[in-house]
Each structure stands twice: as structure tokens, then as C-alpha cells.
Enzyme design. Structure first.
Site, short mmCIF file in Angstrom:
data_model
loop_
_atom_site.label_atom_id
_atom_site.label_comp_id
_atom_site.label_asym_id
_atom_site.label_seq_id
_atom_site.Cartn_x
_atom_site.Cartn_y
_atom_site.Cartn_z
N GLY A 1 -71.70 97.20 11.62
CA GLY A 1 -72.15 97.85 10.39
C GLY A 1 -73.07 97.03 9.52
CD GLU B 1 -66.25 96.55 17.51
OE1 GLU B 1 -66.58 97.53 16.79
OE2 GLU B 1 -65.18 96.52 18.13
NE ARG C 1 -77.88 100.44 10.92
CZ ARG C 1 -78.18 101.73 11.06
NH1 ARG C 1 -79.44 102.09 11.10
NH2 ARG C 1 -77.24 102.63 11.14
NE ARG D 1 -81.90 105.02 11.87
CZ ARG D 1 -82.39 104.68 10.69
NH1 ARG D 1 -83.68 104.64 10.48
NH2 ARG D 1 -81.58 104.37 9.71
CE1 TYR E 1 -77.10 109.41 11.17
CE2 TYR E 1 -78.99 108.23 12.02
CZ TYR E 1 -77.71 108.71 12.18
OH TYR E 1 -77.05 108.45 13.34
CB CYS F 1 -91.75 124.67 16.75
SG CYS F 1 -92.99 124.59 18.04
CD GLU F 2 -86.28 122.60 14.93
OE1 GLU F 2 -85.84 122.85 13.79
OE2 GLU F 2 -85.79 123.04 15.97
CE1 TYR G 1 -76.25 103.32 16.63
CE2 TYR G 1 -77.07 101.83 14.95
CZ TYR G 1 -76.08 102.22 15.82
OH TYR G 1 -74.92 101.50 15.91
C1 LIG Z 1 -71.47 102.10 16.03
C2 LIG Z 1 -70.40 101.11 16.09
C3 LIG Z 1 -70.66 99.75 15.89
C4 LIG Z 1 -72.03 99.22 15.54
O1 LIG Z 1 -72.45 99.65 14.31
P1 LIG Z 1 -73.79 99.02 13.67
O2 LIG Z 1 -73.92 99.70 12.37
O3 LIG Z 1 -74.90 99.37 14.60
O4 LIG Z 1 -73.59 97.56 13.56
C5 LIG Z 1 -69.62 98.86 16.01
N1 LIG Z 1 -68.36 99.29 16.30
C6 LIG Z 1 -68.07 100.58 16.49
C7 LIG Z 1 -66.69 100.98 16.79
C8 LIG Z 1 -69.07 101.54 16.38
O5 LIG Z 1 -68.77 102.84 16.55
#
Ligand SMILES: *Cc1c(COP(=O)(O)O)cnc(C)c1O
Length: 415
Positions: free
Chosen positions: A239, A274, A277, A313, A317, A343-344, A371
Site C-alpha cells: 500500500g 508486500e 505500486r 486507472r 479510479y 466509444c465510451e 496497475y
Molecule cells: C494489492 C495488494 C498488495 C499491494 O498493494 P500496493 O498498493 O500495490 O502496494 C499487497 N498485499 C495485498 C494482500 C494486496 O491485495
């Protein structure tokens, strides 16, 4: 040095002129910079160097084999969410013992394949999933290493579609149900309880949500410990946010690491993280060519050859990504909506952008490493773009442009 910079008016990636890549491979074209990917990964490695840790790149952010290969060679782990991603990671040389498997709907086939591969851990999201995994493991005569994903109910203050840590989201096990779930996991002989995890959302640029979530997880670890359930790792999810516009701040990875480490204190826990991005987002651009310039009264449009099927994106979003000229040329500056051929009305890459362009000029959409290609589709029977990796003065085609005929080769006429 930045992954993309200007040299006498030309956009460059390392020593490669981006317009040369467009000439050689055509547009739309994704261009990635290997060094930028490595540097972003190293930021985590450096920030966590004093702790036992494992960086598990979230494959869903960009799953191109060359990117997975780049990270595998650094010794990275991987966070996967499907059997397809498992196969990609293994094909790219990723180590099974460094793979964690996330996702709210893992099916039996996926569980069996991941057990067979010998992955590091299943991030289990419900008691039903836990029971299913126990059955699958038992049928295969193995034990499944498990972490339970806790939903800490913290507001990540990000876009609602990429917020995952609130009660109303489908992800994880509620804090109030966690203890029961761990007790159940402990009873199951084919389950090996190893950790706890969370992932509260994406594009987070402040530390508070992490501090809150990790504190809750650590509290749960202590509660479990008092019950005789001892965990060996804490997976704090991904995240970490990046800077899409000059008004944004990216997350400070050093400060983030200190915040996580201080919440964990002296507890003997390996830290898993994890990031998706953050590793690849700034390392990629999408290049596109201007087909037509048109005006409806006082609104000007640049119709380009990339569309929402290539980069969804902005449509999905309301994401804002920088758009700029690839070559600085003598043109009249105007404010354009940069739109694709689909066509959107949602088919735009950016609105109200000041650009100095003429028909046939090249544009690039920045921060398109994450993404972006992975969410592309064949809507309007458009072949997906080619992808290129730049490294110093060299560049490599890492995915060829799809052939139109291949898009319907698996379809059948009626007898
Ligand atoms: C999507 C996701 C991530 C990565 O999220 P980022 O915002 O790209 O860092 C990590 N863990 C889980 C479980 C996810 O679903």
C-alpha cells in the site's frame, strides 16, 4: 538519477531516447526502467536491514516476467493472488519458499498447486477458507503454513475502491473474530499457524494508518502468545503510496520502517512486507501517439492511440497521471482533454492538460508501471500494447504487441 529525464528537449530513459523506442516498437508502448525497479526494492531492503525481513513484491501490480526476473535476482519474495501468478513467479525464477499467497477466494486447485510448489505461507482470509485449506493439505499429506489476515478496521484515507481495511470491505477476518479463528487453526492438524497479516489499502501516503494497524496486530500477537499460540512473523501488507502529481507526497519508506519496527519492539518476529505500486509505479511510462486534434466549440481534444483498455486507472479510479510531450517541439500550447478511440465517455487518459502538440506527435503518461498494463483488456478488439525494458544504453522487448487475429483465435463459428 530519475528513471525518465529530459536531455535537450527529448524524454530519455537512462541513455535511451524514448521516441526511438516508439519508432522501433510502435505505440501504444509501455516502457520500464530496470534500475528504478531495483532502487525502489532496495529502499525497503535498506530500511529493514536491521530486522529479519522478507520483501514480497505484490505481483498483481505488474506481473511481466522481466519484472519478476529483475526482482527474483535481487532475492525478492512475492505476494501472489492466483494460480496464474504462482506460475509466472516460478517461470521467472522466483523461489517458492519466498511466496505468500493472498486473496479472498483461493480455490481448491490453487491451494493444491501452491502446496505442491511448497510456498512460504497462505494468507487466509476466512474460517471457511481455513477449513478448506486444512482438507486440501490433509488430502495431500502435508501441512499448510498459514497466516490469518486480520481486518483492523482502520481508515486508510485513500480512494474507496483501493481501501481494504474497513469493516465494510470483503477482506480479512474481523478483529473481534480473530482469536476464535486462531484457536480453530491451532486445532487443525494439517495447519501450521505461523503468522498474522493485514493489508489496509493502496496508495497510502501517511504513516498513521500503518501505525494503527500494526499496533492492533501486535496486540493480537501478545494475546495469542498468552494462550500458547506463538507466531513467527508479522506481514504488514503493501500500500505504500507514490507521487502521481506535484501535489502528492510519496510515502517515506525509512519512516514507515521505523514506525513498524517500533510497534514490534523487541518481539522476535520476522517482518514481511508486500509492496506493489511503490516498486514499479514510477518505473514505467505509457507512450502514445496523437492521431487527431479536434475542437468542439471551446473544448480541445487530443485523440491518441492509447485508450482505457490500455490504461484504465483514470476511468476506474479518477486517477490523475502526468501527461507530457515526448519531444519538446515548436507548437502552440493549448488545454486539451487527452482521449482514446474507444466509444465510451470514460475513455480518457487526462483532462484539461496544457500541451504543445501537433498531430502525429508522441505523448507519455507518467507513473504507469503499476496497475496499468496488468489491467489492460481487449475491449473494442484492441490488441494489448508492447512492453520494453530499458537498462542503461540497452533495451529489451519484454512483451510483443498482440496480433489482432490471436484475439479471436479461440472463438468458434457455429456449425
Ligand atoms: C494489492 C495488494 C498488495 C499491494 O498493494 P500496493 O498498493 O500495490 O502496494 C499487497 N498485499 C495485498 C494482500 C494486496 O491485495
Amino acid at each position: 538519477m530519475k528513471p525518465f529525464h529530459r536531455q535537450s528537449g527529448s524524454l530519455m530513459s537512462d541513455q535511451v531516447r524514448c521516441s526511438d523506442l516508439a519508432e522501433e516498437f510502435g505505440t501504444p508502448l509501455y516502457v520500464y526502467n530496470r534500475r528504478a525497479i531495483e532502487q525502489a526494492w532496495q529502499e525497503f531492503a535498506t530500511a529493514l536491514q536491521d530486522s529479519s525481513h522478507l520483501i514480497c513484491y505484490a505481483v498483481k501490480a505488474n506481473s511481466n516476467l522481466a519484472i519478476l526476473d529483475t526482482l527474483a535476482r535481487l532475492g525478492s519474495g512475492f505476494d501472489i493472488v492466483s494460480l496464474g501468478e504462482l506460475k509466472r513467479v516460478l517461470a521467472a525464477g522466483g523461489k517458492p519458499e519466498k511466496i505468500v499467497f493472498s486473496g479472498v477466494g483461493k480455490n481448491t486447485r490453487e491451494m493444491a498447486a501452491a502446496l505442491e510448489a511448497g510456498i512460504r505461507c497462505f494468507n487466509v482470509e476466512s474460517v471457511s477458507e481455513l477449513e478448506r485449506l486444512a482438507e486440501v493439505a490433509s488430502a495431500h499429506g502435508v501441512t499448510a503454513p498459514v497466516s490469518l489476515r486480520i481486518n483492523p478496521d482502520v481508515d486508510a484515507q485513500t480512494h474507496p475502491y483501493i481501501s481494504t481495511g474497513l469493516k465494510e470491505n470483503k477482506f480479512g477476518i474481523n478483529m473481534g473474530d480473530a482469536l476464535q479463528a486462531y484457536r480453530r487453526a491451532q486445532e487443525l492438524s494439517s495447519i501450521d499457524v505461523q503468522g498474522i497479516d493485514c493489508h489496509i489499502g493502496s496508495q497510502l501516503t501517511t504513516l498513521e494508518p500503518y501505525a494503527d494497524a500494526v499496533a492492533l496486530l501486535v496486540g493480537m500477537i501478545d494475546t495469542l502468545s498468552a494462550e500458547g499460540i506463538h507466531l513467527s512473523h508479522i506481514d504488514v501488507g503493501g500500500g505504500q503510496g507514490i507521487r502521481y502529481s506535484a501535489d502528492d507526497e510519496s510515502l517515506d519508506v525509512q519512516a514507515w520502517a521505523r514506525c513498524v519496527q517500533s510497534a514490534i519492539g523487541e518481539r522476535d518476529l520476522q517482518i514481511l512486507v508486500e509492496p506493489g505500486r511503490y516498486i514499479v509505479g514510477q518505473a514505467g511510462i505509457l507512450m502514445t501517439r496523437v492521431e487527431y486534434l479536434k475542437s468542439n466549440e471551446d473544448r480541445h481534444f487530443a485523440v491518441v492511440d492509447a485508450a482505457m483498455n490500455d490504461l484504465i486507472r483514470p476511468a476506474l479510479y479518477s486517477a490523475w497521471q502526468e501527461i507530457e510531450e515526448v519531444e519538446t517541439l515548436e507548437r502552440e500550447a493549448r488545454v486539451y482533454d487527452v482521449v482514446g478511440p474507444i466509444c465510451e465517455s470514460a475513455d480518457f487518459l487526462g483532462k484539461q492538460r496544457t500541451l504543445s502538440i501537433a498531430e502525429n506527435d508522441l505523448l507519455c503518461v507518467r507513473s504507469s508501471g503499476a496497475y496499468a498494463f496488468v489491467m489492460s483488456s481487449n475491449y473494442n478488439t484492441r490488441p494489448r500494447a508492447a512492453e520494453v525494458m530499458v537498462e542503461g544504453e540497452k533495451f529489451f522487448l519484454v512483451r510483443s504487441r498482440e496480433e489482432t487475429e490471436a484475439l479471436f483465435a479461440q472463438e468458434f463459428l457455429l456449425p
